[in-house]
Design an enzyme around this catalytic site. Structure first.
Site, PDB file in Angstrom:
ATOM      1  N   LYS A  66      -4.486  11.323  -6.218  1.00 17.49           N
ATOM      2  CA  LYS A  66      -5.862  11.809  -6.056  1.00 17.49           C
ATOM      3  C   LYS A  66      -6.002  13.031  -5.157  1.00 17.49           C
ATOM      4  O   LYS A  66      -6.869  13.867  -5.369  1.00 17.49           O
ATOM      5  CB  LYS A  66      -6.742  10.685  -5.504  1.00 17.49           C
ATOM      6  CG  LYS A  66      -6.954   9.587  -6.503  1.00 17.49           C
ATOM      7  CD  LYS A  66      -7.819   8.488  -5.934  1.00 17.49           C
ATOM      8  CE  LYS A  66      -7.957   7.374  -6.947  1.00 17.49           C
ATOM      9  NZ  LYS A  66      -8.873   6.345  -6.520  1.00 17.49           N
ATOM     10  N   ASP A 101     -15.455   8.035  -6.949  1.00 19.36           N
ATOM     11  CA  ASP A 101     -15.128   6.797  -6.214  1.00 19.36           C
ATOM     12  C   ASP A 101     -16.184   6.441  -5.179  1.00 19.36           C
ATOM     13  O   ASP A 101     -16.569   5.280  -5.039  1.00 19.36           O
ATOM     14  CB  ASP A 101     -13.800   6.958  -5.459  1.00 19.36           C
ATOM     15  CG  ASP A 101     -12.606   6.752  -6.365  1.00 19.36           C
ATOM     16  OD1 ASP A 101     -12.748   6.066  -7.388  1.00 19.36           O
ATOM     17  OD2 ASP A 101     -11.524   7.291  -6.038  1.00 19.36           O
TER      18      ASP A 101
HETATM   19  P1  ATR Z   1      -5.189   6.801  -2.628  1.00 16.51           P
HETATM   20  O1  ATR Z   1      -5.294   8.275  -2.636  1.00 16.51           O
HETATM   21  O2  ATR Z   1      -5.393   6.230  -3.987  1.00 16.51           O
HETATM   22  O3  ATR Z   1      -6.032   6.138  -1.607  1.00 16.51           O
HETATM   23  P2  ATR Z   1      -2.813   7.050  -1.035  1.00 16.51           P
HETATM   24  O4  ATR Z   1      -3.244   8.388  -0.612  1.00 16.51           O
HETATM   25  O5  ATR Z   1      -1.400   6.845  -1.429  1.00 16.51           O
HETATM   26  O6  ATR Z   1      -3.646   6.522  -2.280  1.00 16.51           O
HETATM   27  O7  ATR Z   1      -3.228   6.019   0.107  1.00 16.51           O
HETATM   28  C1  ATR Z   1      -2.824   4.713   0.090  1.00 16.51           C
HETATM   29  C2  ATR Z   1      -3.352   4.010   1.330  1.00 16.51           C
HETATM   30  O8  ATR Z   1      -2.821   2.688   1.329  1.00 16.51           O
HETATM   31  C3  ATR Z   1      -2.888   4.634   2.634  1.00 16.51           C
HETATM   32  O9  ATR Z   1      -3.886   4.441   3.606  1.00 16.51           O
HETATM   33  C4  ATR Z   1      -1.638   3.834   2.966  1.00 16.51           C
HETATM   34  O10 ATR Z   1      -1.286   3.815   4.357  1.00 16.51           O
HETATM   35  P3  ATR Z   1      -0.400   5.007   5.005  1.00 16.51           P
HETATM   36  O11 ATR Z   1      -1.317   6.159   5.217  1.00 16.51           O
HETATM   37  O12 ATR Z   1       0.114   4.458   6.276  1.00 16.51           O
HETATM   38  O13 ATR Z   1       0.689   5.295   4.009  1.00 16.51           O
HETATM   39  C5  ATR Z   1      -2.074   2.465   2.529  1.00 16.51           C
HETATM   40  N1  ATR Z   1      -0.944   1.572   2.223  1.00 16.51           N
HETATM   41  C6  ATR Z   1      -0.196   1.546   1.112  1.00 16.51           C
HETATM   42  N2  ATR Z   1       0.732   0.562   1.172  1.00 16.51           N
HETATM   43  C7  ATR Z   1       0.580  -0.042   2.383  1.00 16.51           C
HETATM   44  C8  ATR Z   1       1.218  -1.143   3.038  1.00 16.51           C
HETATM   45  N3  ATR Z   1       2.220  -1.810   2.452  1.00 16.51           N
HETATM   46  N4  ATR Z   1       0.769  -1.487   4.257  1.00 16.51           N
HETATM   47  C9  ATR Z   1      -0.251  -0.833   4.847  1.00 16.51           C
HETATM   48  N5  ATR Z   1      -0.912   0.202   4.266  1.00 16.51           N
HETATM   49  C10 ATR Z   1      -0.504   0.599   3.054  1.00 16.51           C
END
Ligand code: ATR
Length: 274
Positions: A66, A101
């Site tokens: 995104k 969104d």
């Molecule tokens: P999107 O744009 O769809 O929101 P993204 O930019 O990849 O996707 O963001 C994913 C979010 O989920 C982030 O806040 C990520 O945390 P980080 O910034 O620390 O990477 C969070 N996230 C994904 N997997 C996670 C996990 N296993 N535990 C905690 N947070 C997670």
């Protein structure tokens, strides 16, 4: 000629957007189809340029593309401020990016809690979805806290809002939830196939909390199960937000009024089949 729409992301095989939009096309008798395309972050630019060349009419953009996709489109002002897009319209010749969104989540929350102003809202995550949601809640006058695994990312997002704070996960989170009216999971944690994962457990919640998960696959995530266990009265699954953001995208692409009930029914039926 049949119009082609689709969604790009990774993972994308379990996305319900195809079911939702194809049901809408059928309901309105439109000659159109909606497909899912698995695209890696490295290839998002190629995918958008290729879609334009192939005459694809519109795309949705999902995890983890995104934010990156924004660089390959002419984005509307609000999407630029959010820093992420979830919708691309090709009808003008150049790809134009939108973010529906935030609109979707705001509509869901207003239906659930009424007024958003002065509510304490804790958002888990600092990615594209968290940005979109927090931007709209901030404009509505909510007091937003961004809690994220990568704390610097939470701090950065909070600094772009009017009335926001930030936090990490774990122990720190517990106190924050105590003081919150609304808890929103805007991360991919709990999404299929990692269905047993949650960032918040029942012992951290109180019954008056509104708990809203943007993950819709599965419909009842581990977080929502934990909310039930904690006696939370207002629990909102991700289907409504999926439908409302999808409906907004549908309107941008087709200029037609989306058949919302048909879309929601199609999504819930597909999830119940799983
Ligand atoms: P999107 O744009 O769809 O929101 P993204 O930019 O990849 O996707 O963001 C994913 C979010 O989920 C982030 O806040 C990520 O945390 P980080 O910034 O620390 O990477 C969070 N996230 C994904 N997997 C996670 C996990 N296993 N535990 C905690 N947070 C997670």
């Amino acid at each position: 000629m049949e119009k082609i729409y689709g969604i790009i992301g990774d993972p994308v095989a379990h996305s319900l957007s195809p079911v939702m939009h194809n049901a809408a096309f059928e309901k309105l008798g439109m000659d159109a189809i909606y497909l899912a395309f698995r695209v890696s972050p490295e290839e998002v630019g190629d995918a958008i340029r290729g879609a334009k060349s192939l005459g694809i009419s519109g795309l949705n953009v999902t995890i983890p593309l995104k934010e990156k996709a924004l660089f390959f489109v002419d984005a509307e002002e609000v999407a630029k401020r959010i820093g992420a897009i979830n919708t691309i319209d090709f009808s003008s010749g150049t790809p134009v990016g939108y973010n529906t969104d935030g609109i979707g989540s705001l509509r869901v929350l207003k239906e659930t809690t009424g007024e958003i102003k002065d509510k304490n809202v804790l958002i888990l995550g600092a990615g594209g979805a968290a940005k979109a949601i927090s931007f709209y809640l901030d404009v509505e006058g909510a007091r937003v806290t961004i809690a994220n695994r990568t704390k610097e990312r939470a701090a950065r997002l909070a600094s772009n809002l009017h009335n926001a704070d930030f936090s990490g996960l774990g122990l720190e989170l517990e106190k924050r939830i105590e003081a919150s009216d609304i808890l929103i999971n805007a991360t991919s944690v709990g999404m299929h196939p990692n269905e047993d994962a949650t960032l918040v457990s029942a012992d951290m919640m109180h019954p008056d909390l509104v708990v809203f998960d943007i993950v819709y696959n599965p419909m009842e995530t581990k977080l929502l199960k934990e909310a039930k266990r904690a006696g939370v009265k207002k629990i909102v699954d991700g289907v409504k937000m999926l439908v409302y953001q999808g409906a907004a995208s549908f309107k941008i692409w087709t200029k037609k009024e989306p058949p919302i009930e048909t879309m929601e029914k199609a999504v819930r039926a597909a999830l119940n089949r799983d």
